[in-house]
Scaffold this motif. Structure first.
Motif, short mmCIF file in Angstrom:
data_model
loop_
_atom_site.label_atom_id
_atom_site.label_comp_id
_atom_site.label_asym_id
_atom_site.label_seq_id
_atom_site.Cartn_x
_atom_site.Cartn_y
_atom_site.Cartn_z
N TYR A 192 8.97 7.11 8.34
CA TYR A 192 8.98 7.74 7.01
C TYR A 192 8.15 6.96 5.99
CZ TYR A 192 12.64 10.69 8.93
OH TYR A 192 13.34 11.58 9.70
N GLY A 193 6.97 6.51 6.42
CA GLY A 193 6.04 5.87 5.49
C GLY A 193 6.30 4.41 5.19
N LYS A 194 7.42 3.88 5.71
CA LYS A 194 7.74 2.48 5.42
C LYS A 194 7.60 1.63 6.68
CE LYS A 194 10.86 3.14 1.59
NZ LYS A 194 12.21 3.52 1.21
N LYS A 195 7.24 0.37 6.47
CA LYS A 195 7.22 -0.55 7.61
C LYS A 195 8.65 -0.98 7.87
CE LYS A 195 6.03 -5.05 7.60
NZ LYS A 195 5.18 -6.25 7.49
N ILE A 196 9.18 -0.65 9.05
CA ILE A 196 10.58 -1.02 9.33
C ILE A 196 10.67 -2.25 10.23
CG2 ILE A 196 11.53 1.30 8.95
CD1 ILE A 196 11.70 1.47 12.12
N ALA A 197 9.56 -2.63 10.87
CA ALA A 197 9.60 -3.81 11.72
C ALA A 197 8.19 -4.28 12.02
CB ALA A 197 10.32 -3.51 13.03
N GLU A 198 8.10 -5.56 12.36
CA GLU A 198 6.82 -6.13 12.78
C GLU A 198 7.13 -7.30 13.70
OE1 GLU A 198 4.14 -7.29 9.60
OE2 GLU A 198 3.10 -8.63 10.95
N LEU B 108 0.83 -1.20 0.00
CA LEU B 108 0.00 0.00 0.00
C LEU B 108 0.87 1.26 0.00
CD1 LEU B 108 -3.09 0.38 0.10
CD2 LEU B 108 -2.85 0.82 2.56
N SER B 109 0.53 2.18 -0.90
CA SER B 109 1.25 3.46 -0.97
C SER B 109 0.26 4.60 -1.09
CB SER B 109 2.19 3.51 -2.19
OG SER B 109 3.17 2.51 -2.07
N LYS B 110 0.61 5.73 -0.47
CA LYS B 110 -0.18 6.95 -0.63
C LYS B 110 0.77 8.14 -0.65
CE LYS B 110 -3.57 9.80 -0.86
NZ LYS B 110 -4.44 9.85 -2.05
N SER B 111 0.70 8.89 -1.75
CA SER B 111 1.52 10.10 -1.86
C SER B 111 0.63 11.32 -1.92
CB SER B 111 2.39 10.05 -3.12
OG SER B 111 3.19 8.89 -3.10
N PHE B 112 1.10 12.40 -1.32
CA PHE B 112 0.45 13.71 -1.47
C PHE B 112 1.45 14.55 -2.25
CE2 PHE B 112 -0.91 12.06 2.70
CZ PHE B 112 -2.29 12.06 2.53
N ILE C 147 2.91 6.99 2.75
CA ILE C 147 2.91 5.53 2.94
C ILE C 147 3.61 4.92 1.73
CG2 ILE C 147 1.44 3.46 3.01
CD1 ILE C 147 1.07 4.99 5.44
N GLN C 148 4.55 4.04 1.98
CA GLN C 148 5.30 3.46 0.86
C GLN C 148 5.39 1.95 0.95
OE1 GLN C 148 9.06 5.57 -0.21
NE2 GLN C 148 8.66 6.79 1.63
N GLY C 149 4.63 1.26 0.13
CA GLY C 149 4.73 -0.20 0.02
C GLY C 149 4.53 -0.95 1.33
N GLY D 222 4.41 11.92 12.10
CA GLY D 222 4.59 12.08 10.65
C GLY D 222 4.99 10.80 9.94
N ALA D 223 5.02 9.67 10.66
CA ALA D 223 5.46 8.40 10.06
C ALA D 223 4.47 7.85 9.04
CB ALA D 223 5.70 7.35 11.14
N GLY D 224 3.21 8.33 9.10
CA GLY D 224 2.21 7.87 8.13
C GLY D 224 1.09 7.04 8.75
N LYS D 225 1.00 7.02 10.06
CA LYS D 225 0.03 6.15 10.75
C LYS D 225 -1.42 6.55 10.44
CE LYS D 225 1.80 7.31 14.77
NZ LYS D 225 2.78 8.34 14.30
#
Ligand code: ATP
Ligand code: MG
Length: 258
Positions: free
Chosen positions: A229-235, A12-16, A22-24, A42-45
């Protein structure tokens, strides 16, 4: 797709404009899970929640809820499918009573609007009676039935959050998204909300929530998704996330999580 996967988000991505909010991002939520989304300001939550709940259309990617592709569906259509949310800023109608606030959330379940012109018709009044009963059941779920006829704006902030949750529950959802539910609550109020969420989960509800309060996240989340920064870095599980070096660096500076 596994049978108990309720929500599946893929790439999922969303750009303004030039802002890639949100990036991938890919993840899934199983039925009856409590999944937390964390990350710095500002991470995109919130953007992720706005895209999942149909307020914003994604730039790309897929969202599957209960096996149905829901990209392009409106929030009311998602509510009919069983997905609802609360907002980062409290959204309670202050000049309405608590029970009226909850009845607003019932409209996706009613055939005729509760405030319809044909209010006096027997069929409608029967439906209105049922609506009242359902609204009371939602208030019972969050433990504020005794406040039903109070004006919402005289209640403490924590109680208003519970009104909001009862209204979300009124659409009979299987998944509720909560954007920073603990924000602004005192410790007693957050403990109460945690108790209510766990109780609702034991009755079959699934939650995806954004939260900055790490104590709450660590205590109730089955799984945590970290955005930066819009990316998932961990889960991972709370234990895994607490020790994840990228998370400690990105989200908490160099501090320990717990
Ligand atoms: N409607 C919009 N138009 C332009 N940019 C936006 C819009 N909504 C969000 N953004 C930008 O997207 C990025 C992610 O914002 P978002 O509100 O999703 O973050 P967040 O993780 O919810 O932050 P917070 O913890 O402060 O609530 C930010 O850079 C924000 O400025
Ligand atoms: Mg936000």
């Amino acid at each position: 797709m596994k049978e108990n996967v309720l929500l599946q988000v893929h790439q999922l991505s969303k750009s303004f404009g030039g802002v890639h909010a949100i990036q991938g991002v890919s993840f899934h939520v199983h039925a009856r899970e409590i999944v937390a989304v964390i990350g710095p300001n500002g991470a995109g939550k919130t953007t992720l929640f706005n895209v999942i709940t149909g307020i914003l259309r994604p730039t790309s990617g897929s969202i599957v809820f209960k096996g149905v592709s829901v990209v392009g569906k409106k929030p009311f259509q998602l509510a009919q499918l069983g997905m609802t949310r609360t907002f980062q800023n409290l959204q309670v109608f202050g000049n309405m009573t608590v029970i009226e606030n909850v009845m607003v959330g019932l409209h996706t379940r009613l055939k005729t609007g509760i405030f319809s012109a044909g209010f006096r018709l027997p069929r409608v009044s029967k439906e209105e009676k049922q609506a009242l009963e359902q609204a009371f059941a939602c208030l019972r779920q969050v433990g504020i039935e005794h406040l039903a006829f109070e004006k919402a704006d005289i209640l403490p902030y924590g109680m208003q959050r519970l009104v909001e949750l009862a209204r979300a529950a009124a659409s009979n959802p299987s998944l509720i998204l909560l954007d920073e539910p603990m924000a602004g609550l005192n410790p007693q109020e957050s403990n109460k909300l945690v108790e209510v969420l766990l109780e609702m989960r034991s009755n079959g509800m699934t939650f995806l929530f954004v939260e900055h309060d790490m104590e709450t996240v660590m205590s109730i989340a089955d799984r945590i998704i970290v955005l930066d920064y819009g990316k998932k870095i961990a889960e991972g599980s709370p234990e895994e996330i607490a020790q994840h070096p990228d998370v400690i660096k990105a989200y908490l500076g160099e501090e320990e999580v717990i």
